[in-house]
Scaffold this motif. Structure first.
Motif, PDB file in Angstrom:
ATOM      1  N   GLU A  48       0.836  -1.206   0.000  1.00 20.84           N
ATOM      2  CA  GLU A  48       0.000   0.000   0.000  1.00 20.84           C
ATOM      3  C   GLU A  48       0.862   1.243   0.000  1.00 20.84           C
ATOM      4  N   THR A  86       0.039  -5.437   3.722  1.00 21.92           N
ATOM      5  CA  THR A  86      -1.319  -5.699   4.175  1.00 21.92           C
ATOM      6  C   THR A  86      -1.682  -7.113   3.744  1.00 21.92           C
ATOM      7  N   ASN A 144      -3.694  -1.513  -9.401  1.00 21.42           N
ATOM      8  CA  ASN A 144      -3.417  -0.088  -9.407  1.00 21.42           C
ATOM      9  C   ASN A 144      -3.754   0.554 -10.754  1.00 21.42           C
ATOM     10  N   ASN A 154      -3.554   3.822  -2.359  1.00 23.89           N
ATOM     11  CA  ASN A 154      -3.416   2.912  -3.484  1.00 23.89           C
ATOM     12  C   ASN A 154      -2.940   1.575  -2.949  1.00 23.89           C
ATOM     13  N   GLU A 155      -3.433   0.514  -3.529  1.00 20.19           N
ATOM     14  CA  GLU A 155      -2.900  -0.771  -3.116  1.00 20.19           C
ATOM     15  C   GLU A 155      -2.531  -1.570  -4.331  1.00 20.19           C
TER      16      GLU A 155
END
Lengths: 213, 213
Positions: A60, A94, A180, A65-66
């Motif tokens: 992240e 994450t 993304n 944004n991940e």
DNA sequence: TTCCCCCTGTGATTATGGTCACCGAAGGTT
DNA sequence: AACCTTCGGTGACCATAATCACAGGGGGAA
């Protein structure tokens, strides 16, 4: 409760004494579908080894944004958790349970001793590292050298394989987020794949027909 | 020839016996400036630990594109070489000596035993892994979330720091290649940085004035 | 000195993908 | 049935960076 009989098939390379210690010192933890198992910034107090279910690991950035990096399947450990645990540092990743997931947590004070006491353990740790490392390299290849269409294909293949299903239960918006990218782009690319007969687009999920056309 | 006295300052956390074994079983190897130390596809027969000089590690794809990932400085080992060595697999990376470099090669059959025998060694290996892993994560952040201008800045900072010099001795074309971009793009971005007073562009090299404006 | 190659600068064009605006359809809720 | 929210489809437009074409300068080799 953990029993050696349960652990044995998942970790055939572990010594009997090691399995015994894991059974004694490890704790089972359950995570529901969709639950976050690890968040960026969080500190570890133990190592996580997945025993059932399926986990997705993301990177992240500060703006939310991940970026999907890899799956963790039963028998695999979060490489970072092992070393962060050792150094008492914070997570940079994450992890999200995408189905009901069960994991063993092992207090970090055992790790050091196990590394030297059990060959099976040190090979497990190193092997995990190596695998995660290689997946990161593959990820880098894709974002550095490939276009969105190829990346989407790769994403679908990965998910098909790890989910063991031809139905990828995510919306275009979710997929876009994990790559993304943006929903519209995924929507258009998905249509192209559908035109080629590789997938069928449904509401809330993608059906994979044949990705090798 | 390797002596404990030389090794000691580079690896203060190693046990005396471990240093002794390294001195006995390791071999010094020298690489000239520009020499490739490791090529994609090559097999390892030993582990490499850098003792002098500076090494750049790249990822390459099939079409000859390359991509700078990180530096290896004295005291650091190529994480991949350690595990590839263990598993007898092939390199997925390219490593290039960018100044005259000296490295210790250690036959792989010692690694397993050292992992359990020496806490200093297993911590060294894991620590190296962790560091490489984190650098890969940073690399991913940049290519996934950042534009070329920010990536160029990061590249210049990294090089300035590792080269310990305000002169980055590479042409625009070389930098472009390492960032998987093109010469013209780098040229234009470099001009912008020059306009802001952050760098001075010279023939064959970039002079860094102040990257924090 | 002349020649030539390599490095850099720059305008024009193109391609990829991100953004905006808006639509329609599915499906749940009241 | 009426409404609303979510999801997907699509055209128009824009931004970033890759590509093309070409010019000019530095510096070594003949």
């Amino acid at each position: 409760m953990l029993t050696i009989a349960e652990l044995q098939p998942l970790f055939p390379m572990f010594e009997k004494e090691l399995l015994q210690e894991i059974a004694e010192k490890g704790t089972l933890r359950n995570f529901e579908e969709g639950e976050l198992m690890m968040k960026t910034g969080q500190y570890f107090r133990s190592t996580l080894i997945v025993t059932k279910g399926l986990v997705k690991v993301f990177r992240e950035d500060d703006e939310g944004n991940e970026f999907f990096m890899y799956f963790l399947e039963p028998g695999q450990a979060c490489a970072l958790s092992m070393i962060c645990a050792l150094k008492q540092e914070r997570s940079e990743l994450t992890a999200k349970a995408i189905s009901a997931t069960e994991a063993i947590t092992i207090p970090l004070d055992n790790m050091d001793r196990w590394m030297s006491a059990y060959k099976g353990w040190s090979q497990f740790v190193l092997g995990n590292y190596r695998n995660r490392f290689e997946e990161l390299l593959t990820t880098i290849d894709h974002i550095a050298f490939r276009n969105m269409d190829e990346r989407l294909l790769f994403y679908l293949r990965k998910n098909q394989q790890s989910l063991k299903s031809d139905f990828i239960p995510f919306t275009h918006a979710e997929i876009a987020h994990e790559l993304n990218s943006s929903r519209e782009v995924i929507s258009r690319l998905m249509k192209k794949l559908a035109d080629k007969g590789m997938v069928r687009v449904h509401r809330q999920n993608i059906e994979i027909v044949n990705l090798n056309l």
